[in-house]
Design a protein around this motif. Sequence first.
Motif, PDB file in Angstrom:
ATOM      1  N   VAL A  91      35.265  41.319  40.898  1.00  0.00           N
ATOM      2  CA  VAL A  91      34.347  40.371  40.261  1.00  0.00           C
ATOM      3  C   VAL A  91      34.047  39.211  41.202  1.00  0.00           C
ATOM      4  CG1 VAL A  91      34.117  38.715  38.360  1.00  0.00           C
ATOM      5  CG2 VAL A  91      34.973  41.012  37.913  1.00  0.00           C
ATOM      6  N   SER A 108      30.457  38.005  42.672  1.00  0.00           N
ATOM      7  CA  SER A 108      30.015  36.645  42.392  1.00  0.00           C
ATOM      8  C   SER A 108      29.691  35.893  43.683  1.00  0.00           C
ATOM      9  CB  SER A 108      31.104  35.916  41.610  1.00  0.00           C
ATOM     10  OG  SER A 108      30.711  34.613  41.308  1.00  0.00           O
ATOM     11  N   LEU A 123      29.758  35.451  34.053  1.00  0.00           N
ATOM     12  CA  LEU A 123      30.282  36.779  34.343  1.00  0.00           C
ATOM     13  C   LEU A 123      31.806  36.797  34.273  1.00  0.00           C
ATOM     14  CD1 LEU A 123      29.834  39.726  35.342  1.00  0.00           C
ATOM     15  CD2 LEU A 123      29.997  38.793  37.658  1.00  0.00           C
TER      16      LEU A 123
END
Length: 124
Positions: free
Chosen positions: A48, A52, A79
């Motif tokens: 993640v 990002s 997110l």
Amino acid sequence: MRERSAIAYFAGISAALIIIATIILRTYFRTVDQHNAMLISAGLAFAVQLGSYALLRPARGGRGNPGELLIRWAIGAVLRLFVLVLYAPIARIINLSVEAALVSLVTFFFLTMMAEPLLLEYDR
């Protein structure tokens, strides 16, 4: 820095931060189930965070439209929150130690998120 090398550098820094945090968290979470939950959280946080950071890079200082960096950062924050909220019931369903999974995921997100602005500014 070129795009790939900057993301690779962030990946290395993130991996180092996650490994150090895992070692420290293992002094508190001692069972094998807790360790497995932390490893899954580490992989999830790493993936993640790389996504990002890749989203943030095009808008770093002076390269995007005004406010674009803040919008991209907010998308990354949403997110992360979305992943955290979804991870809690999934961790319970797949029989992970929920405490270890969530505490470690939040820790990994926090540490690697603190590295983002430093690395965005570094390769300006």
